[in-house]
Design an enzyme around this catalytic site. Structure first.
Site, PDB file in Angstrom:
ATOM      1  N   LYS A  83      40.301  47.810  42.163  1.00 36.98           N
ATOM      2  CA  LYS A  83      40.659  49.174  42.546  1.00 36.98           C
ATOM      3  C   LYS A  83      39.876  49.615  43.788  1.00 36.98           C
ATOM      4  O   LYS A  83      40.428  50.188  44.724  1.00 36.98           O
ATOM      5  CB  LYS A  83      40.379  50.156  41.397  1.00 36.98           C
ATOM      6  CG  LYS A  83      40.586  51.585  41.832  1.00 36.98           C
ATOM      7  CD  LYS A  83      40.063  52.626  40.874  1.00 36.98           C
ATOM      8  CE  LYS A  83      39.770  53.896  41.665  1.00 36.98           C
ATOM      9  NZ  LYS A  83      39.682  55.097  40.846  1.00 36.98           N
ATOM     10  N   ASP A  85      34.458  42.759  35.955  1.00 31.01           N
ATOM     11  CA  ASP A  85      35.422  43.747  35.464  1.00 31.01           C
ATOM     12  C   ASP A  85      34.951  45.188  35.641  1.00 31.01           C
ATOM     13  O   ASP A  85      35.281  46.070  34.850  1.00 31.01           O
ATOM     14  CB  ASP A  85      35.762  43.499  33.975  1.00 31.01           C
ATOM     15  CG  ASP A  85      36.285  42.101  33.756  1.00 31.01           C
ATOM     16  OD1 ASP A  85      37.006  41.605  34.629  1.00 31.01           O
ATOM     17  OD2 ASP A  85      35.961  41.502  32.714  1.00 31.01           O
ATOM     18  N   THR A  87      36.661  30.756  31.286  1.00 31.05           N
ATOM     19  CA  THR A  87      38.070  31.159  31.345  1.00 31.05           C
ATOM     20  C   THR A  87      38.986  29.930  31.233  1.00 31.05           C
ATOM     21  O   THR A  87      40.206  30.079  31.212  1.00 31.05           O
ATOM     22  CB  THR A  87      38.362  31.890  32.671  1.00 31.05           C
ATOM     23  OG1 THR A  87      38.021  31.002  33.755  1.00 31.05           O
ATOM     24  CG2 THR A  87      37.557  33.171  32.791  1.00 31.05           C
ATOM     25  N   GLN A 138      33.825  38.206  39.783  1.00 32.10           N
ATOM     26  CA  GLN A 138      32.774  38.214  38.758  1.00 32.10           C
ATOM     27  C   GLN A 138      31.728  39.305  39.046  1.00 32.10           C
ATOM     28  O   GLN A 138      32.092  40.360  39.517  1.00 32.10           O
ATOM     29  CB  GLN A 138      32.106  36.830  38.631  1.00 32.10           C
ATOM     30  CG  GLN A 138      33.049  35.743  38.102  1.00 32.10           C
ATOM     31  CD  GLN A 138      34.056  35.254  39.122  1.00 32.10           C
ATOM     32  OE1 GLN A 138      33.707  34.850  40.206  1.00 32.10           O
ATOM     33  NE2 GLN A 138      35.342  35.274  38.788  1.00 32.10           N
ATOM     34  N   LYS A 149      36.445  46.199  40.670  1.00 33.52           N
ATOM     35  CA  LYS A 149      36.375  45.746  42.074  1.00 33.52           C
ATOM     36  C   LYS A 149      37.749  45.798  42.737  1.00 33.52           C
ATOM     37  O   LYS A 149      37.862  46.129  43.911  1.00 33.52           O
ATOM     38  CB  LYS A 149      35.816  44.311  42.142  1.00 33.52           C
ATOM     39  CG  LYS A 149      34.402  44.192  41.595  1.00 33.52           C
ATOM     40  CD  LYS A 149      33.908  42.765  41.600  1.00 33.52           C
ATOM     41  CE  LYS A 149      34.636  41.875  40.622  1.00 33.52           C
ATOM     42  NZ  LYS A 149      34.381  42.195  39.198  1.00 33.52           N
ATOM     43  N   GLY A 167      40.108  38.483  37.514  1.00 25.77           N
ATOM     44  CA  GLY A 167      41.310  39.266  37.218  1.00 25.77           C
ATOM     45  C   GLY A 167      41.047  40.655  37.752  1.00 25.77           C
ATOM     46  O   GLY A 167      40.221  41.380  37.208  1.00 25.77           O
ATOM     47  N   HIS A 168      41.661  40.980  38.889  1.00 27.95           N
ATOM     48  CA  HIS A 168      41.407  42.264  39.541  1.00 27.95           C
ATOM     49  C   HIS A 168      42.653  43.128  39.428  1.00 27.95           C
ATOM     50  O   HIS A 168      43.720  42.758  39.916  1.00 27.95           O
ATOM     51  CB  HIS A 168      41.019  42.050  41.007  1.00 27.95           C
ATOM     52  CG  HIS A 168      39.718  41.326  41.181  1.00 27.95           C
ATOM     53  ND1 HIS A 168      39.163  41.047  42.399  1.00 27.95           N
ATOM     54  CD2 HIS A 168      38.846  40.830  40.270  1.00 27.95           C
ATOM     55  CE1 HIS A 168      38.009  40.411  42.225  1.00 27.95           C
ATOM     56  NE2 HIS A 168      37.812  40.259  40.942  1.00 27.95           N
ATOM     57  N   GLY A 189      39.761  57.481  37.056  1.00 30.83           N
ATOM     58  CA  GLY A 189      41.035  56.970  36.550  1.00 30.83           C
ATOM     59  C   GLY A 189      41.380  55.697  37.308  1.00 30.83           C
ATOM     60  O   GLY A 189      40.757  55.396  38.338  1.00 30.83           O
TER      61      GLY A 189
HETATM   62  P1  GDP Z   1      37.646  43.914  38.359  1.00 30.06           P
HETATM   63  O1  GDP Z   1      37.720  42.535  37.783  1.00 30.06           O
HETATM   64  O2  GDP Z   1      36.265  44.311  38.723  1.00 30.06           O
HETATM   65  O3  GDP Z   1      38.618  44.154  39.476  1.00 30.06           O
HETATM   66  O4  GDP Z   1      38.072  44.897  37.159  1.00 30.06           O
HETATM   67  P2  GDP Z   1      39.306  44.693  36.144  1.00 30.06           P
HETATM   68  O5  GDP Z   1      40.569  44.977  36.858  1.00 30.06           O
HETATM   69  O6  GDP Z   1      39.193  43.396  35.423  1.00 30.06           O
HETATM   70  O7  GDP Z   1      38.980  45.802  35.065  1.00 30.06           O
HETATM   71  C1  GDP Z   1      38.824  47.146  35.428  1.00 30.06           C
HETATM   72  C2  GDP Z   1      39.869  47.978  34.664  1.00 30.06           C
HETATM   73  O8  GDP Z   1      39.524  49.339  34.767  1.00 30.06           O
HETATM   74  C3  GDP Z   1      41.270  47.871  35.217  1.00 30.06           C
HETATM   75  O9  GDP Z   1      42.182  48.017  34.162  1.00 30.06           O
HETATM   76  C4  GDP Z   1      41.362  49.053  36.182  1.00 30.06           C
HETATM   77  O10 GDP Z   1      42.707  49.503  36.364  1.00 30.06           O
HETATM   78  C5  GDP Z   1      40.553  50.076  35.433  1.00 30.06           C
HETATM   79  N1  GDP Z   1      39.848  51.058  36.264  1.00 30.06           N
HETATM   80  C6  GDP Z   1      39.218  50.882  37.453  1.00 30.06           C
HETATM   81  N2  GDP Z   1      38.574  52.015  37.817  1.00 30.06           N
HETATM   82  C7  GDP Z   1      38.804  52.920  36.825  1.00 30.06           C
HETATM   83  C8  GDP Z   1      38.376  54.265  36.595  1.00 30.06           C
HETATM   84  O11 GDP Z   1      37.626  54.865  37.361  1.00 30.06           O
HETATM   85  N3  GDP Z   1      38.812  54.865  35.428  1.00 30.06           N
HETATM   86  C9  GDP Z   1      39.609  54.220  34.526  1.00 30.06           C
HETATM   87  N4  GDP Z   1      39.982  54.873  33.418  1.00 30.06           N
HETATM   88  N5  GDP Z   1      40.027  52.957  34.723  1.00 30.06           N
HETATM   89  C10 GDP Z   1      39.621  52.310  35.842  1.00 30.06           C
HETATM   90  P1  IMO Z   2      36.304  39.429  37.548  1.00 22.43           P
HETATM   91  O1  IMO Z   2      36.361  39.031  38.995  1.00 22.43           O
HETATM   92  C1  IMO Z   2      34.372  38.902  33.677  1.00 22.43           C
HETATM   93  C2  IMO Z   2      32.976  34.847  32.720  1.00 22.43           C
HETATM   94  C3  IMO Z   2      33.686  34.084  31.611  1.00 22.43           C
HETATM   95  C4  IMO Z   2      32.530  33.240  31.075  1.00 22.43           C
HETATM   96  C5  IMO Z   2      31.733  32.916  32.350  1.00 22.43           C
HETATM   97  C6  IMO Z   2      32.039  31.530  32.920  1.00 22.43           C
HETATM   98  O2  IMO Z   2      37.614  39.858  36.991  1.00 22.43           O
HETATM   99  O3  IMO Z   2      35.215  40.430  37.310  1.00 22.43           O
HETATM  100  P2  IMO Z   2      34.095  30.556  34.277  1.00 22.43           P
HETATM  101  O4  IMO Z   2      35.542  30.383  33.884  1.00 22.43           O
HETATM  102  O5  IMO Z   2      33.898  31.389  35.491  1.00 22.43           O
HETATM  103  O6  IMO Z   2      33.361  29.245  34.345  1.00 22.43           O
HETATM  104  O7  IMO Z   2      33.438  31.339  33.026  1.00 22.43           O
HETATM  105  O8  IMO Z   2      32.083  33.907  33.292  1.00 22.43           O
HETATM  106  N1  IMO Z   2      33.861  35.354  33.792  1.00 22.43           N
HETATM  107  C7  IMO Z   2      34.196  36.634  33.958  1.00 22.43           C
HETATM  108  N2  IMO Z   2      33.905  37.727  33.208  1.00 22.43           N
HETATM  109  N3  IMO Z   2      35.083  39.041  34.817  1.00 22.43           N
HETATM  110  C8  IMO Z   2      35.369  37.968  35.580  1.00 22.43           C
HETATM  111  O9  IMO Z   2      35.952  38.069  36.787  1.00 22.43           O
HETATM  112  C9  IMO Z   2      34.951  36.686  35.141  1.00 22.43           C
HETATM  113  N4  IMO Z   2      35.081  35.426  35.637  1.00 22.43           N
HETATM  114  C10 IMO Z   2      34.392  34.623  34.809  1.00 22.43           C
HETATM  115  O10 IMO Z   2      34.212  34.947  30.631  1.00 22.43           O
HETATM  116  O11 IMO Z   2      31.707  34.026  30.261  1.00 22.43           O
HETATM  117 MG    MG Z   3      38.402  41.516  36.104  1.00 21.54          MG
END
Ligand code: GDP
Ligand code: IMO
Ligand code: MG
Length: 427
Positions: free
Chosen positions: A18, A13, A128, A223, A16, A40-41, A414
Site C-alpha cells: 500500500k 506484512d 513459504t 519481508q 509495504k 505478498g503485497h 484503512g
Molecule cells: P505487505 O506484505 O507489507 O505489502 O503487507 P500485506 O499486503 O501482506 O498485508 C497488509 C494488509 O493490510 C493488506 O491486506 C493491506 O490491504 C492492509 N492494509 C495496509 N494498510 C492498512 C491500513 O492502514 N489499515 C487497514 N485496515 N488495512 C491496511
Molecule cells: P512480505 O513481503 C511475512 C517468512 C515465512 C517464513 C520465513 C522464511 O509479504 O512481507 P521463506 O519462504 O522466505 O524462506 O520463508 O519468512 N516470510 C514472510 N512473512 N511476509 C513476507 O513477505 C514473508 N516472506 C517470507 O513465513 O517464516
Molecule cells: Mg505480505
C-alpha cells in the site's frame, strides 16, 4: 538524486504494498531488491484489489518503471502468470525491467525447499515453500542459474548439470526422492527465454543513470527487518537482506545515493511461520486483531500470529536500517480497545532489557513489559489529518514515535490509497 528505501520494520506484512503504491504516482522507478515470490503485497485501488508477489507495487502506477533488481530471485513461471494476470485486468506491464544478474528459482529449488522443511519436522522454519532459501543457497555456493543464462543453451546446460550433481545425490539417497533430469529442467527454462527477453536489461546502469538525471527511485523491500538473514531472528528468517543495506547490493546503487529510509510499521505486530515473538497473544485479543486486521497470509493463506506493538523491535529497526521515517499502518484496527498494551522493554531472566538482545536464547526467553495506553472508540477510517484523530489515538501515535526513535510521517487508517494521513512528505 532522491533515492528512497521503503522496507518492513517488523516481520513482514506491515503494508509495504500500500505504501509503495501510494508513492508510485510521484516516483519514476520502483525497484524490488531482494526476496522473490515469498512476498505478498496487497494494493487496493478503488474497488480493485491486487496481490503482488514478485512484481514491484509501482507496476500499478502508469508513469512508473518497475524494476526487478539483481538481488531478487525470480521464478519465471510465477512472473509470467503474474504479468498475464495483470494484463487481463488492463494493467500495462510493458515497462518492466529485469536484471540479467537476478537468480532464477528452478523447479529443483522448490522441491528442495519443500523436502527440507518436511525433513526438519518440528524444527521447520515454516517457509513459504517457494524455493527462496535453496535458490539463495545456490547463489552463494556459486551454482546458481541467472536470468542471462537462459540465452546460452550450452552454458545453461552446464550450470544445471553442476547444480544437480550434488542435489540428485541428496534427493535420492537422503530424501528418498526421484532424481531430477537435467534435460527436463533445461527445456523448461529455455521455454521462458523468449517471453522474458523483452524485459531483460542492465538494471544497474539504468538505475544509476536515472539517479544522475535526478529521477526519483524507490526501493521496495520484501519481508521485514526481523526476517533479515543477518539482522533477523536467525534461523527463523528468510534468506536475503530486506534491511536497508540490501537495497544497495540488491540493486547496484551505492549507499551515498540513498536519501531516505522509510520503515513500514504496523500499529501492532504480526508474524507468519515459526520463530520467537515476545508479544504474541493466544487469547481473545489476538483473535480479535487477526479478525479485524484480516491477518491472513497473501502468499500461503496461513493465519498470521498476532500480538501487541513491540517498541523494542521498532527501535532496533530504526538502528539497523538508519530509518529516517516511519509509516505507521493499520491504526484503524486498534479502534475499540479500552486500553492498548504496548511492549516498552523485555524481562529476560529477571532483568529488564531495553534493547533487542543479540543472543537467540535470550530473545526466546524475553517476556514483554507492557505499558497500557488509553484506547479510543471513534471510527478513524475517514480521518485525513492528524488533528482529525481522537486525542487518545494521537497520543498513541506520539507515544510510539517517542519509543521508536524516528518520526512517524504517515499513518494508515484503512487499506485504500486515500486512507492515509500524511504528516511529512516523503519526496
Ligand atoms: P505487505 O506484505 O507489507 O505489502 O503487507 P500485506 O499486503 O501482506 O498485508 C497488509 C494488509 O493490510 C493488506 O491486506 C493491506 O490491504 C492492509 N492494509 C495496509 N494498510 C492498512 C491500513 O492502514 N489499515 C487497514 N485496515 N488495512 C491496511
Ligand atoms: P512480505 O513481503 C511475512 C517468512 C515465512 C517464513 C520465513 C522464511 O509479504 O512481507 P521463506 O519462504 O522466505 O524462506 O520463508 O519468512 N516470510 C514472510 N512473512 N511476509 C513476507 O513477505 C514473508 N516472506 C517470507 O513465513 O517464516
Ligand atoms: Mg505480505
Amino acid at each position: 538524486m532522491p533515492a528512497l528505501v521503503l522496507l518492513g520494520a517488523q516481520w513482514g506484512d506491515e503494508g509495504k504494498g500500500k505504501a509503495t503504491d501510494l508513492l508510485g504516482g510521484s516516483v519514476d522507478y520502483v525497484v524490488r531488491y531482494q526476496g522473490g515470490n515469498n512476498a505478498g503485497h496487497t494494493v487496493v485501488v478503488g474497488d480493485q484489489k491486487y496481490a503482488l508477489h514478485l512484481l514491484p507495487s509501482g507496476i500499478l502506477s502508469p508513469g512508473c518503471t518497475p524494476v526487478i533488481g539483481n538481488g531478487v530471485v525470480v521464478d519465471p513461471s510465477v512472473l509470467l502468470s503474474e504479468l498475464s494476470g495483470l494484463n487481463e485486468r488492463g494493467v500495462d506491464t510493458s515497462k518492466l525491467l529485469i536484471s540479467g544478474n537476478a537468480h532464477i528459482i528452478t523447479p529443483y529449488n522448490v522441491t528442495v525447499d519443500k523436502v527440507t522443511e518436511r525433513f526438519l519436522g518440528k524444527r521447520k522454519i515454516g517457509t513459504t515453500g517457494r524455493g527462496i532459501g535453496p535458490t539463495y543457497a545456490d547463489k552463494i555456493n556459486r551454482v546458481g542459474i541467472r536470468v542471462q543464462d537462459l540465452y546460452d543453451e550450452s552454458i545453461l546446460t552446464q550450470k544445471v548439470e553442476a547444480a544437480l550433481d550434488v542435489k540428485n545425490q541428496v534427493l535420492t539417497k537422503l530424501y528418498n526422492r526421484r532424481a531430477i533430469a537435467v534435460e527436463q529442467v533445461v527445456e523448461e527454462l529455455l521455454g521462458y527465454a523468449d517471453k522474458l527477453e523483452p524485459y531483460v536489461a542492465d538494471t544497474v546502469l539504468v538505475l544509476n543513470k536515472a539517479l544522475e538525471e535526478d529521477k526519483v527511485v524507490l526501493f521496495e523491500g520484501g519481508q521485514g527487518t526481523l526476517l533479515d538473514i543477518d539482522h533477523g531472528t536467525y534461523p527463523f528468517v528468510t534468506s536475503s537482506n530486506p534491511t536497508a543495506g540490501g537495497a544497495c547490493t540488491g540493486a547496484g546503487v551505492g549507499p551515498t545515493k540513498i536519501s531516505r529510509v522509510i520503515g513500514i510499521l504496523k500499529a501492532y505486530t504480526t508474524r507468519v511461520g515459526a520463530g520467537p515473538f515476545p508479544t504474541e497473544l493466544f487469547d481473545a485479543d489476538g483473535e480479535a486483531l487477526r479478525r479485524i486486521g484480516g491477518e491472513r497470509g497473501v502468499t500461503t493463506g496461513r493465519d498470521r500470529r498476532c500480538g501487541w506493538f513491540d517498541a523494542v523491535i521498532a527501535r532496533y529497526a530504526t538502528r539497523v536500517n538508519g530509518l529516517t521515517d516511519f509509516f505507521l499502518t493499520k491504526l484503524d484496527v486498534l479502534t475499540g480497545w479500552e486500553q492498548i498494551p504496548v511492549c516498552v522493554a523485555y524481562e529476560i531472566d529477571g532483568q529488564r532489557v531495553e534493547e533487542l538482545p543479540y543472543s537467540q536464547s535470550d530473545f526466546h526467553h524475553a517476556k514483554p513489559v507492557y505499558e497500557n495506553l488509553p484506547g479510543w472508540s471513534e471510527d478513524i477510517s475517514k480521518a485525513k489529518t492528524f488533528a482529525d484523530l481522537p486525542k487518545n489515538a494521537q497520543d498513541y501515535v506520539k507515544a510510539l514515535e517517542e519509543m521508536s526513535g524516528a518520526p512517524i510521517s504517515a499513518i494508515g487508517v484503512g487499506p485504500g490509497r486515500d486512507e492515509t494521513i500524511q504528516i511529512n512528505s516523503f519526496i
